[in-house]
Design a protein around this motif. Structure first.
Motif, PDB file in Angstrom:
ATOM      1  N   TRP A 205     -23.237 -75.386  54.469  1.00  0.00           N
ATOM      2  CA  TRP A 205     -22.854 -74.012  54.145  1.00  0.00           C
ATOM      3  C   TRP A 205     -23.983 -73.301  53.404  1.00  0.00           C
ATOM      4  CZ3 TRP A 205     -22.272 -70.386  50.441  1.00  0.00           C
ATOM      5  CH2 TRP A 205     -21.401 -69.324  50.681  1.00  0.00           C
ATOM      6  N   LEU A 206     -24.547 -73.965  52.424  1.00  0.00           N
ATOM      7  CA  LEU A 206     -25.610 -73.344  51.628  1.00  0.00           C
ATOM      8  C   LEU A 206     -26.860 -73.089  52.469  1.00  0.00           C
ATOM      9  CD1 LEU A 206     -25.213 -75.478  48.389  1.00  0.00           C
ATOM     10  CD2 LEU A 206     -24.676 -73.041  48.613  1.00  0.00           C
ATOM     11  N   HIS A 207     -27.181 -74.021  53.343  1.00  0.00           N
ATOM     12  CA  HIS A 207     -28.359 -73.854  54.187  1.00  0.00           C
ATOM     13  C   HIS A 207     -28.182 -72.678  55.148  1.00  0.00           C
ATOM     14  CE1 HIS A 207     -31.859 -74.753  56.572  1.00  0.00           C
ATOM     15  NE2 HIS A 207     -31.136 -75.031  57.645  1.00  0.00           N
ATOM     16  N   ARG A 208     -26.980 -72.535  55.657  1.00  0.00           N
ATOM     17  CA  ARG A 208     -26.748 -71.493  56.658  1.00  0.00           C
ATOM     18  C   ARG A 208     -26.436 -70.132  56.031  1.00  0.00           C
ATOM     19  NH1 ARG A 208     -22.960 -71.939  62.090  1.00  0.00           N
ATOM     20  NH2 ARG A 208     -23.432 -69.852  62.888  1.00  0.00           N
ATOM     21  N   TYR A 209     -25.653 -70.135  54.959  1.00  0.00           N
ATOM     22  CA  TYR A 209     -25.150 -68.866  54.435  1.00  0.00           C
ATOM     23  C   TYR A 209     -25.609 -68.542  53.005  1.00  0.00           C
ATOM     24  CZ  TYR A 209     -21.679 -69.729  58.146  1.00  0.00           C
ATOM     25  OH  TYR A 209     -21.061 -69.994  59.333  1.00  0.00           O
ATOM     26  N   GLY A 210     -25.986 -69.539  52.234  1.00  0.00           N
ATOM     27  CA  GLY A 210     -26.145 -69.350  50.799  1.00  0.00           C
ATOM     28  C   GLY A 210     -27.406 -68.594  50.409  1.00  0.00           C
ATOM     29  N   ARG A 211     -27.325 -67.932  49.265  1.00  0.00           N
ATOM     30  CA  ARG A 211     -28.498 -67.290  48.671  1.00  0.00           C
ATOM     31  C   ARG A 211     -28.379 -67.420  47.160  1.00  0.00           C
ATOM     32  NH1 ARG A 211     -27.635 -62.173  46.660  1.00  0.00           N
ATOM     33  NH2 ARG A 211     -25.577 -61.280  47.075  1.00  0.00           N
ATOM     34  N   LEU A 212     -29.508 -67.365  46.499  1.00  0.00           N
ATOM     35  CA  LEU A 212     -29.552 -67.539  45.050  1.00  0.00           C
ATOM     36  C   LEU A 212     -29.197 -66.216  44.376  1.00  0.00           C
ATOM     37  CD1 LEU A 212     -30.253 -69.714  42.899  1.00  0.00           C
ATOM     38  CD2 LEU A 212     -32.525 -68.692  42.797  1.00  0.00           C
ATOM     39  N   SER A 213     -27.948 -66.092  43.986  1.00  0.00           N
ATOM     40  CA  SER A 213     -27.471 -64.876  43.336  1.00  0.00           C
ATOM     41  C   SER A 213     -27.295 -65.111  41.840  1.00  0.00           C
ATOM     42  CB  SER A 213     -26.132 -64.464  43.939  1.00  0.00           C
ATOM     43  OG  SER A 213     -25.142 -65.456  43.663  1.00  0.00           O
ATOM     44  N   ARG A 214     -27.019 -64.035  41.107  1.00  0.00           N
ATOM     45  CA  ARG A 214     -26.771 -64.172  39.680  1.00  0.00           C
ATOM     46  C   ARG A 214     -25.550 -65.037  39.407  1.00  0.00           C
ATOM     47  NH1 ARG A 214     -27.752 -57.937  37.477  1.00  0.00           N
ATOM     48  NH2 ARG A 214     -29.995 -57.848  37.957  1.00  0.00           N
ATOM     49  N   GLY A 220     -24.292 -72.429  37.806  1.00  0.00           N
ATOM     50  CA  GLY A 220     -25.115 -73.626  37.677  1.00  0.00           C
ATOM     51  C   GLY A 220     -25.515 -73.908  36.246  1.00  0.00           C
ATOM     52  N   LEU A 221     -25.923 -72.867  35.526  1.00  0.00           N
ATOM     53  CA  LEU A 221     -26.367 -73.056  34.144  1.00  0.00           C
ATOM     54  C   LEU A 221     -25.202 -73.443  33.235  1.00  0.00           C
ATOM     55  CD1 LEU A 221     -28.966 -70.174  33.731  1.00  0.00           C
ATOM     56  CD2 LEU A 221     -29.390 -72.599  34.157  1.00  0.00           C
ATOM     57  N   VAL A 222     -24.054 -72.798  33.409  1.00  0.00           N
ATOM     58  CA  VAL A 222     -22.878 -73.168  32.613  1.00  0.00           C
ATOM     59  C   VAL A 222     -22.501 -74.618  32.879  1.00  0.00           C
ATOM     60  CG1 VAL A 222     -20.394 -72.781  32.344  1.00  0.00           C
ATOM     61  CG2 VAL A 222     -21.970 -70.835  32.391  1.00  0.00           C
ATOM     62  N   SER A 223     -22.565 -75.022  34.120  1.00  0.00           N
ATOM     63  CA  SER A 223     -22.195 -76.395  34.481  1.00  0.00           C
ATOM     64  C   SER A 223     -23.136 -77.412  33.860  1.00  0.00           C
ATOM     65  CB  SER A 223     -22.191 -76.554  36.006  1.00  0.00           C
ATOM     66  OG  SER A 223     -21.183 -75.756  36.589  1.00  0.00           O
ATOM     67  N   VAL A 224     -24.434 -77.160  33.932  1.00  0.00           N
ATOM     68  CA  VAL A 224     -25.370 -78.155  33.412  1.00  0.00           C
ATOM     69  C   VAL A 224     -25.328 -78.196  31.882  1.00  0.00           C
ATOM     70  CG1 VAL A 224     -27.473 -76.734  33.240  1.00  0.00           C
ATOM     71  CG2 VAL A 224     -27.639 -79.168  33.812  1.00  0.00           C
ATOM     72  N   VAL A 225     -25.101 -77.052  31.244  1.00  0.00           N
ATOM     73  CA  VAL A 225     -24.949 -77.059  29.780  1.00  0.00           C
ATOM     74  C   VAL A 225     -23.690 -77.830  29.391  1.00  0.00           C
ATOM     75  CG1 VAL A 225     -24.478 -75.613  27.761  1.00  0.00           C
ATOM     76  CG2 VAL A 225     -26.279 -74.963  29.377  1.00  0.00           C
ATOM     77  N   ALA A 226     -22.598 -77.624  30.127  1.00  0.00           N
ATOM     78  CA  ALA A 226     -21.376 -78.387  29.854  1.00  0.00           C
ATOM     79  C   ALA A 226     -21.627 -79.879  30.014  1.00  0.00           C
ATOM     80  CB  ALA A 226     -20.261 -77.921  30.795  1.00  0.00           C
ATOM     81  N   CYS A 227     -22.378 -80.240  31.050  1.00  0.00           N
ATOM     82  CA  CYS A 227     -22.740 -81.650  31.258  1.00  0.00           C
ATOM     83  C   CYS A 227     -23.472 -82.210  30.043  1.00  0.00           C
ATOM     84  CB  CYS A 227     -23.632 -81.795  32.491  1.00  0.00           C
ATOM     85  SG  CYS A 227     -22.747 -82.122  34.001  1.00  0.00           S
ATOM     86  N   PRO A 251     -21.803 -77.185  41.226  1.00  0.00           N
ATOM     87  CA  PRO A 251     -22.410 -75.873  40.947  1.00  0.00           C
ATOM     88  C   PRO A 251     -23.887 -75.966  40.572  1.00  0.00           C
ATOM     89  CG  PRO A 251     -20.281 -76.079  39.851  1.00  0.00           C
ATOM     90  CD  PRO A 251     -20.624 -77.433  40.372  1.00  0.00           C
ATOM     91  N   TYR A 252     -24.251 -76.987  39.795  1.00  0.00           N
ATOM     92  CA  TYR A 252     -25.649 -77.097  39.394  1.00  0.00           C
ATOM     93  C   TYR A 252     -26.528 -77.480  40.578  1.00  0.00           C
ATOM     94  CZ  TYR A 252     -29.874 -78.425  36.930  1.00  0.00           C
ATOM     95  OH  TYR A 252     -31.175 -78.502  36.525  1.00  0.00           O
ATOM     96  N   ALA A 253     -26.081 -78.462  41.372  1.00  0.00           N
ATOM     97  CA  ALA A 253     -26.864 -78.874  42.538  1.00  0.00           C
ATOM     98  C   ALA A 253     -26.992 -77.732  43.541  1.00  0.00           C
ATOM     99  CB  ALA A 253     -26.232 -80.092  43.193  1.00  0.00           C
ATOM    100  N   ALA A 254     -25.941 -76.938  43.687  1.00  0.00           N
ATOM    101  CA  ALA A 254     -26.012 -75.778  44.596  1.00  0.00           C
ATOM    102  C   ALA A 254     -27.057 -74.783  44.110  1.00  0.00           C
ATOM    103  CB  ALA A 254     -24.642 -75.108  44.688  1.00  0.00           C
ATOM    104  N   MET A 255     -27.131 -74.570  42.791  1.00  0.00           N
ATOM    105  CA  MET A 255     -28.138 -73.674  42.249  1.00  0.00           C
ATOM    106  C   MET A 255     -29.544 -74.192  42.544  1.00  0.00           C
ATOM    107  SD  MET A 255     -28.877 -72.568  38.286  1.00  0.00           S
ATOM    108  CE  MET A 255     -29.965 -73.990  38.015  1.00  0.00           C
ATOM    109  N   VAL A 256     -29.766 -75.482  42.324  1.00  0.00           N
ATOM    110  CA  VAL A 256     -31.089 -76.060  42.582  1.00  0.00           C
ATOM    111  C   VAL A 256     -31.424 -75.974  44.074  1.00  0.00           C
ATOM    112  CG1 VAL A 256     -32.450 -78.176  42.507  1.00  0.00           C
ATOM    113  CG2 VAL A 256     -30.969 -77.578  40.577  1.00  0.00           C
ATOM    114  N   PHE A 257     -30.468 -76.319  44.918  1.00  0.00           N
ATOM    115  CA  PHE A 257     -30.666 -76.263  46.370  1.00  0.00           C
ATOM    116  C   PHE A 257     -31.100 -74.861  46.796  1.00  0.00           C
ATOM    117  CE2 PHE A 257     -29.287 -75.795  50.749  1.00  0.00           C
ATOM    118  CZ  PHE A 257     -29.558 -77.026  51.333  1.00  0.00           C
ATOM    119  N   LEU A 258     -30.404 -73.852  46.295  1.00  0.00           N
ATOM    120  CA  LEU A 258     -30.725 -72.482  46.689  1.00  0.00           C
ATOM    121  C   LEU A 258     -32.020 -71.993  46.047  1.00  0.00           C
ATOM    122  CD1 LEU A 258     -27.165 -70.897  46.667  1.00  0.00           C
ATOM    123  CD2 LEU A 258     -28.545 -71.559  48.644  1.00  0.00           C
ATOM    124  N   ALA A 259     -32.346 -72.504  44.871  1.00  0.00           N
ATOM    125  CA  ALA A 259     -33.646 -72.171  44.267  1.00  0.00           C
ATOM    126  C   ALA A 259     -34.779 -72.743  45.110  1.00  0.00           C
ATOM    127  CB  ALA A 259     -33.711 -72.709  42.842  1.00  0.00           C
TER     128      ALA A 259
END
Length: 338
Positions: A205-214, A220-227, A251-259
């Motif tokens: 899904w991320l490869h086909r449709y995803g983009r790095l949005s706010r 992603g950042l909230v998730s990794v800080v919680a971790c 959420p964090y891995a999706a952020m990295v993938f899209l980055a």
């Protein structure tokens, strides 16, 4: 963007950087599992573990995502025969390297090497009780076997439908798993499918449709800080939350993938080191823990400056794995398999 060899640029960068991330993570893990090193350097290892959450924990989820993006693509042929070749590749690695690792561990525990140890090693391998990092190969086999069954749905689903399925599976497994661990209670899992399927589908899904949005960055950042916060809880109460089966990693891995997709979707041919690491990333993943075990068990690490111990484990883990992989690829049976 595809490279001149038909490879997708940011996937190659992800493999290269992910391989280094995994080795770095396991340097810290190997030292933390050594009683003498962990007692002598407890504070350093705790700080390293926290720092490595954002720097390294994305790697395995992104590896799952890359597999999903490639193998679930409707334009690629992926029948049972091709699935069988993928499964055989992993089975061969497990039956050779995995069995060798099991045998080493059994021989070390028993202080003997014979048929009894070989038999115990075979049982351990078949039951998945091998070196911890090889769980990834067992999980990939499950995903490969599910691929011909999942692909028709993926090919026919809309962007919205597939997105909701991913969110639903994530909630039914990963969120429930995290609530169970943190609460100490047990809530029945609503999905018995492998949690890795969430990342597999998300990668497509991320490869086909995803983009790095706010929104993606914020989640992603909230998730990794919680971790990081939960990972620091006393008595290892939140230690497991950094693992892919928990809610925070998607959420964090999706952020990295899209980055990576946004900023590193470029060919690696002009970056020889990156190309080399990407090419040997699977071999690095499989083999690298061997060098940490050797250095810690046989290298008298308490006599070295601690940073030197960790640098030695990292460098030998990367270069030694590349060297062994290069040699093994000369064997016809392993050509194209590692």
């Amino acid at each position: 963007m595809a490279s001149s060899q038909g490879k997708i640029g940011y996937f190659e960068w992800a493999r290269a950087l992910g391989a280094l991330a995994i080795v770095a993570l396991h340097v810290q893990v190997a030292c933390a599992l050594s009683q003498s090193l962990s007692d002598a350097h407890a504070t350093s290892l705790f700080v390293e573990a926290e720092i490595l959450v954002p720097l390294t924990r994305w790697a395995v989820p992104v590896f799952f995502m890359i597999s999903g993006a490639l193998l679930l693509d409707p334009e690629r042929q992926m029948g049972w025969r091709k699935v069988g070749r993928h499964v055989w590749r992993l089975a061969l690695v497990l039956l050779t390297f995995g069995l060798a690792f099991c045998l080493m561990e059994q021989a070390f525990d028993d202080h003997a090497l014979g048929l009894a140890q070989l038999g115990a090693a075979v049982v351990a391998l078949l039951s998945g009780d091998t070196w911890d990092h090889l769980w990834f190969l067992y999980a990939l086999i499950d995903l490969y076997l599910l691929t011909p069954l999942v692909r028709p749905f993926v090919a026919g689903a809309s962007r919205r439908e597939l997105g909701w399925v991913i969110v639903g599976l994530w909630a039914m497994h990963c969120v429930v798993h995290t609530v169970n661990v943190l609460s100490g209670e047990y809530f029945v899992y609503l999905s018995s499918l492998p949690y890795a399927l969430v990342y597999y589908l998300a990668g497509y899904w991320l490869h086909r449709y995803g983009r790095l949005s706010r929104g993606v960055v914020a989640a992603g950042l909230v998730s990794v800080v919680a971790c990081m916060v939960l990972y620091a809880l006393p008595d290892d109460a939140g230690a497991g939350v950094v693992l892919p089966e928990h809610a925070f990693m998607l959420p964090y891995a999706a952020m990295v993938f899209l980055a990576l997709k946004r900023w590193l979707d470029r060919p690696v041919e002009t970056h020889p080191v990156v190309a080399l690491l990407a090419d040997y990333s699977f071999g690095i993943y499989v083999i690298h823990p061997l060098f940490g075990h050797v250095i810690i068990l046989l290298g008298h690490p308490m006599e070295w400056p601690f940073p030197l111990v960790q640098v030695a484990i990292f460098v030998t883990g990367v270069l030694g794995s590349i060297a062994i992989t290069w040699l093994v690829r000369r064997i016809p049976l392993f050509r194209g398999k590692i």
